[in-house]
Design an enzyme around this catalytic site. Structure first.
Site: not given
Ligand code: UD1
Ligand code: CA
Length: 448
Positions: A154, A331, A77, A384, A364, A226, A15
């Site tokens: 979620e 600078r 996830g 210079n 300068y 996000n 996003r």
């Molecule tokens: C997530 C939460 C949501 C919470 C919100 C708060 C979950 C399923 N949902 O949603 O409940 O309200 O954060 O900010 O956890 N990431 C990974 N690997 C992955 C997916 C994500 O490392 O496979 C990391 C992302 O880089 C990020 C963080 O996890 O730093 C959260 O992921 P993001 O996709 O932003 O989750 P949200 O949709 O914000």
């Molecule tokens: Ca997030």
């Protein structure tokens, strides 16, 4: 009790619509992930484990040995992300604190509250929640009639009634490590084909165990990034926090809304910052200075009682009682000793201006050493660079350089020497003498 920290930073950040990994986008001049890493180091004696994936190499290059890294590929996830840390951490008893790298406003104090709560209860999870009018797509915290947490839903899976819930999942959890590493591999797959860390809450409840929740006092801490709109919101809050801290320690900010002070900047009391000023990098400013309006000051040290108006200073050193601007540019390697004045359209690079040097108008000065008390006339230029190499200009003390003098380096002007207006100095000028003309000839002993 042992406390392991896992920070999730593997997501692409779709996003953001960016080729830069999301967690490297800057907040007040530093990559957002750096805030999470600093917070982790404040909470735990051991380096945090960072789960990386998209842009892993760039993230590791930015953070170096501040973290241990595990790679998540593909990204299935948040639950799957934490699972990647199991080989590194599942042997450790105690507690595991997990949060997301896209929430740089989350404070160590708030995370400490869930750690403390988890320490003193027998349940497997303490989570952080926030009550807010705007749900921002966060997971909803479902509670039963007794008030006990039963699940995180979620948004994509939520019914209309669940969507109306205003208690939200911040995305920070303290787990009993034994529970976490035992249950994580058994997480169900979501309808979107992902493994949600948030489903562990429902799992705990289905095992008859109680989940604790701690609500944030300040909802701003929960702002996750996000999109670039969120990025700007976080930037504004972070800036306000930093500005408030400086005002509380005795610095006047005429207009905090247009004053940007990066986290590593240091200021002394009774300095006044006028509007539209940016203090960035490792800048240090002494007490009783007047800075701005309209300054950009980067990686620069400024002593007490200086005045800088509408100017750009980068990599410079400025001693006490110096006045700069309007419209000056210092600078890299510019060093102004005490009492120097650099006026409008002056540029100084890799040069030392001794105590009391005056350089009032459009000059300068590069690769030069100017002795104490010398006057640099309007339009003076150190030539210079001959197209191939840089050469040095050395000016003694109490020298008077006439307006529009070209100093063709390498060249030396002796103490108390003078140059006539418009002269082009190609040869050394002895002490106490006067040089004039094009090219300049030595005319006579200066009157002193
Ligand atoms: C997530 C939460 C949501 C919470 C919100 C708060 C979950 C399923 N949902 O949603 O409940 O309200 O954060 O900010 O956890 N990431 C990974 N690997 C992955 C997916 C994500 O490392 O496979 C990391 C992302 O880089 C990020 C963080 O996890 O730093 C959260 O992921 P993001 O996709 O932003 O989750 P949200 O949709 O914000
Ligand atoms: Ca997030």
């Amino acid at each position: 009790m042992n406390l392991s920290v896992v920070i999730l930073a593997a997501g692409q950040g779709t996003r953001m619509k960016s080729s830069l990994p999301k967690v490297l986008h800057g907040v007040c001049g530093r990559p957002m992930v750096q805030y999470a890493v600093d917070t982790a180091r404040a909470l735990s004696g051991q380096p945090p484990t960072l789960v990386v994936g998209h842009g892993a190499e760039a993230v590791q290059a930015a953070l170096g040995d501040q973290c241990r890294y595990v790679v998540q590929w593909p990204q299935l996830g948040t639950g799957h992300a934490v699972l990647q840390a199991a080989p590194a951490l599942s042997g450790q008893a105690g507690l595991t604190l997990v949060w997301y790298a896209d929430m740089p406003l989350l404070t160590a104090e708030s995370l400490q509250r869930i750690v403390d709560r988890q320490r003193e209860n027998s349940g497997p999870i303490t989570m952080l929640t926030v009550v807010a009018d705007d749900p921002r797509g966060f997971g909803r915290v479902q509670r039963d009639s007794s008030g006990a947490v039963t699940a995180i839903i979620e948004e994509a899976q939520a019914t209309a009634a669940q969507k109306a819930i205003r208690e939200l999942n911040v995305g920070a959890y303290c787990f009993d490590s034994a529970f976490l590493w035992a249950e994580l591999p058994r997480l169900p797959v979501s309808p979107k084909g992902e493994y949600y860390l948030t489903d562990l809450i429902g799992v705990a409840v289905s095992r008859g165990r109680r989940v604790e929740a701690v609500a944030l006092d300040d909802a701003a801490e929960a702002i996750g990034i996000n999109t670039r709109v969120h990025l700007a919101e976080v930037e504004a809050v972070m800036r306000q926090r930093i500005n408030r801290r400086w005002m509380e320690s005795g610095v006047t900010l005429i207009d905090p809304a247009t004053t940007l002070i990066e986290p590593e900047v240091m200021l002394e009391p009774d300095t006044v910052i006028w509007p539209n000023t940016q203090l960035v990098g490792r800048t240090r400013i002494g007490g009783n200075c007047l800075i701005g309006p309209n300054c950009l000051i980067r990686d620069t040290a400024i002593g007490a009682r200086c005045e800088v108006v509408a100017s750009v200073l980068e990599g410079a050193t400025v001693e006490e009682d110096v006045s700069i601007g309007p419209f000056a540019h210092l600078r890299q390697g510019a060093h102004l000793a005490s009492g120097v004045h650099v006026g409008n359209f002056g540029e100084v690079k890799e040069s030392y201006l001794g105590p009391g040097v005056k350089m009032g108008h459009f000059s300068y000065i590069g690769d030069a050493h100017i002795g104490a008390g010398s006057n640099i006339g309007a339009g003076t230029v150190t030539c210079n660079f001959d197209g191939q190499k840089k050469s040095v200009t050395t000016v003694g003390s109490e020298v008077f350089i006439g307006s529009d003098t070209m100093l063709v380096a390498p060249v030396t002007l002796g103490d108390r020497s003078r140059t006539g207006a418009g002269s082009v100095v190609t040869k050394n000028v002895p002490a106490d003498s006067l040089a004039i003309g094009i090219p300049a000839r030595i005319r006579k002993k200066s009157d002193g």
